[in-house]
Write an enzyme that holds these catalytic residues in place. Structure first.
Site, PDB file in Angstrom:
ATOM      1  N   ASP A 164       0.841  -1.185   0.000  1.00 43.52           N
ATOM      2  CA  ASP A 164       0.000   0.000   0.000  1.00 43.52           C
ATOM      3  C   ASP A 164       0.888   1.252   0.000  1.00 43.52           C
ATOM      4  O   ASP A 164       1.855   1.342   0.764  1.00 43.52           O
ATOM      5  CB  ASP A 164      -0.888  -0.014   1.245  1.00 43.52           C
ATOM      6  CG  ASP A 164      -1.829   1.161   1.305  1.00 43.52           C
ATOM      7  OD1 ASP A 164      -2.747   1.208   0.482  1.00 43.52           O
ATOM      8  OD2 ASP A 164      -1.629   2.033   2.171  1.00 43.52           O
ATOM      9  N   GLU A 198       1.528   0.252  -4.973  1.00 44.43           N
ATOM     10  CA  GLU A 198       1.084   1.536  -5.517  1.00 44.43           C
ATOM     11  C   GLU A 198       2.297   2.456  -5.633  1.00 44.43           C
ATOM     12  O   GLU A 198       2.900   2.813  -4.620  1.00 44.43           O
ATOM     13  CB  GLU A 198       0.048   2.169  -4.595  1.00 44.43           C
ATOM     14  CG  GLU A 198      -1.241   1.387  -4.517  1.00 44.43           C
ATOM     15  CD  GLU A 198      -2.213   2.038  -3.543  1.00 44.43           C
ATOM     16  OE1 GLU A 198      -3.308   2.419  -3.980  1.00 44.43           O
ATOM     17  OE2 GLU A 198      -1.882   2.178  -2.362  1.00 44.43           O
TER      18      GLU A 198
END
Length: 669
Positions: free
Chosen positions: A349, A378
């Site tokens: 994340d 990400e």
């Protein structure tokens, strides 16, 4: 982009906002002694436990034992001894008087809060106290024989993303252990009209990897009040290396969450499915009350020049991964999940908050366990960071990271429309000018001589060394699901038109080079009632409605065949940039909002000699040029048959009519 503001509004007020608002000089964290040993936290030798905690600025450290995971008074208190590298250590009695433990530091004459240590691997209710439990003793039958399913190369991966609760909570899921790890272990579960659900659905769909939203211990769900059925995605980490208690049948029993999570892994592996964990090492739920700040104030978090905590996570803090002991914690935590729980992959994340050296160290550590363990994340942040851009694991720096992938938001927003401008359509709905952004995804974000990178929506240069570094997708848990996005961006469109756009969107994804990613449920037109941010909404919004699978059987079967097409034909899974450049050629002189390309010369050893892929993003039929010849049609709009849907002969100079919002795949032997 991924923004966690939605998740952290209730946390920011309690998150640590200061260390030093007066602007006084911050400590020289680089001068803190570091520890290089592999025995931080609670370790067991022949059943006897030793606790080692890194706290170099502490004047003293107490170890307290409790009978229960919350409440009551300590049953024993021990003074830990100062040891090497800024650590404190204590060897517990062979038969300790309590089942749970905390440590309490004294720093600058102040007694800090009682906390578990940062390396804690077993906890009681709500993670308030560590448990005196060796996780290796909490394993299901047959666990030593558990093996990862075979994976030949990264581009063979097909990822399905899901939340533990979403898969089983629907009243008609046919799953007994609703909302639990064990819900994903139940075989042959059935829903409305006999459709397969849960584990069997995943196997039936054909994905290779199940990506679960955070399953580590997080703060937002009170494990002591599960009857309230509170829901959260879980991007508010409490303990990095412990399974979440609300997904266990008994969160007060430290062994329950460990054993049942291993049962989940075991069940997936038996169905030839690999498991990816969504890990959130970029921030913590509450910096002020965290083990980090109670043991080594300020060290684990980045600060601004005025001493306040920086906040690239939009959650009140960001973890300082570049500091030696923070990097050590992250790397050892990831390796622990892979080793102790047999996890097969990790999705980071807000990976852009972490530094490049840490991500490289993670890759090295996992390679020592199994070279096939997959890493992606990400490639962005949710706000500014004091860590220089050149040192962050953002998309632009992916070429500096070996065998680590990132999400391609270029293709995502080009195909379905902008993630934030929800009423704005994309290529699949007739929005003009997005062809180069779609083509960027088709080549897996790599260098290709036929692309005009100046016209790509976000990145003006390729950011993947190899297609295996590019995750192609049009939707995930963030923002609206694909069906809801298409609905709001195309007012007045009929259900039939929306279904065409839906199938067209993911046809682009699953025929592109790179690694395809699908939120589970999109294969039967999942809806969240239009919600663009369901992180804490009730189950009736988030749960998979298995009745929609029964209602949209034809849609599910299309997705099933689409995944099967990709898995059968290696031309869609080229492993290197060189092979993409060699075998993939875009067709010239295509009309506006159409794309055509060919995979040539038995690409990657494919049985098909030449594959022609055509996309028409217009809301009306388009005439597209095509080389003369005889073709077998294997995909046409909403139909797929690898043995052929019919023959097509194209004469020289004769254009082909391509229906609105559709794809066509033609093959020549």
């Amino acid at each position: 982009m991924k923004f966690l503001l939605f998740l952290c509004l209730f946390l920011v007020a309690t998150a640590c906002a200061v260390s030093n608002k007066s602007g006084a000089k911050l400590p020289d964290f680089a001068a803190y002694p570091t520890y290089t040993g592999s025995d931080l936290g609670l370790t067991f030798v022949r059943g006897q436990a030793t606790l080692r905690v890194w706290a170099p600025t502490a004047e003293s450290m107490q170890l307290k034992l409790y009978a229960e995971g919350m409440g009551g008074e300590p049953v024993a208190t021990y003074a830990m001894q100062k040891s090497a590298g800024g650590t404190w250590v204590y060897q517990l009695p062979a038969q300790p008087p309590g089942r749970f433990y905390v440590v309490q530091a004294t720093i600058g004459g102040k007694q800090m809060a009682e906390v578990p240590d940062p390396y804690v691997h077993a906890v009681g209710i709500n993670g308030l106290r560590g448990a005196l439990l060796d996780p290796a003793t909490a394993s299901p039958a047959g666990w030593p024989d558990d093996r990862r399913p075979e994976l030949k190369q990264a581009t063979d991966i097909v990822i399905g993303e899901a939340h533990v609760r979403d898969l089983s909570m629907h009243p008609q899921s046919g799953i007994a252990h609703k909302g639990k790890f064990l819900g994903l272990t139940e075989p042959a579960t059935r829903g409305p009209q006999g459709v397969s659900t849960g584990l069997q659905h995943l196997q039936e769909l054909g994905i290779t990897h199940l990506h679960l939203l955070p399953t580590n211990d997080f703060a937002s769900v009170d494990e002591n009040r599960l009857e309230e059925n509170r829901y959260n995605w879980g991007y508010d980490p409490l303990h990095y290396s412990v399974p979440e208690g609300s997904y266990a049948t008994n969160p007060a029993d430290p062994a329950s969450r460990i054993r049942e999570f291993k049962q989940l892994v075991q069940a997936l592996h038996r169905q030839e499915l690999r498991l990816v964990l969504d890990v959130v090492y970029n921030h913590t739920a509450d910096a002020a009350r965290s083990s980090f700040d109670q043991l080594v104030p300020g060290y684990y978090y980045r600060q601004r020049p005025d001493g306040t905590y920086s906040d690239a996570a939009a959650c009140g803090n960001e973890v300082a991964s570049e500091r030696t002991m923070v990097r050590k914690l992250i790397v050892e935590s990831v390796a622990y999940w892979a080793r102790e729980y047999h996890v097969d992959g990790f999705r980071f994340d807000l990976m852009g908050i972490l530094d490049l050296r840490t991500m490289r160290a993670v890759r090295v550590a996992l390679d020592e366990i199994d070279h096939s363990i997959f890493i992606y994340g990400e490639g962005w942040t949710a706000g500014s960071s004091p860590l220089p851009e050149t040192e962050r694991a953002v998309k632009a720096n992916i070429p500096k990271l070996d065998r680590i992938a990132a999400f391609g938001d270029e293709l995502r927003d080009a195909v379905k429309g902008h993630y934030a401008r929800q009423t704005e359509p994309g290529f699949a709905s007739g929005q003009p000018g997005l062809e180069e952004s779609v083509k960027f995804g088709i080549v897996g974000a790599t260098q290709h001589p036929q692309l005009d990178y100046a016209k790509v929506n976000y990145s003006k240069a390729p950011w993947a060394n190899e297609p295996s570094q590019a995750i192609n997708y049009v939707a995930c848990h963030d923002d609206r699901v694909l069906w809801d996005k298409l609905t709001v961006a195309n007012p007045g469109a009929s259900e039939e038109e929306l279904i065409k756009m839906d199938l067209f969107s993911n046809t682009i994804v699953f025929t592109s080079q790179g690694i395809p990613f699908l939120p589970v449920g999109d294969e039967f037109l999942r809806t969240k009632g239009g919600s663009h941010n369901s992180y804490n909404l009730p189950d009736n919004v988030n749960q998979l409605d298995w009745a929609r699978k029964a209602q949209h059987r034809a849609v599910f079967e299309f997705y099933q065949k689409l995944i099967g097409l990709r898995k059968t034909h290696p031309a869609f899974r080229l492993p290197t940039r060189a092979l993409v450049e060699k075998h993939l050629a875009f067709l010239p002189a295509m009309p506006a909002n159409t794309i055509g390309y060919q995979l040539l010369n038995h690409a990657n050893g494919d049985d098909w000699g030449r594959i022609t892929v055509l996309f028409n993003g217009n809301r009306a039929a388009s005439s597209v040029p095509l080389p003369a010849g005889s073709y077998t049609v294997v995909l046409r709009g909403q139909e797929i048959n690898q043995k052929g849907l019919g023959q097509l002969t194209v004469e020289a100079g004769q254009p082909l009519s391509l229906p609105a919002s559709s794809a066509m795949i033609l093959v020549q032997p």
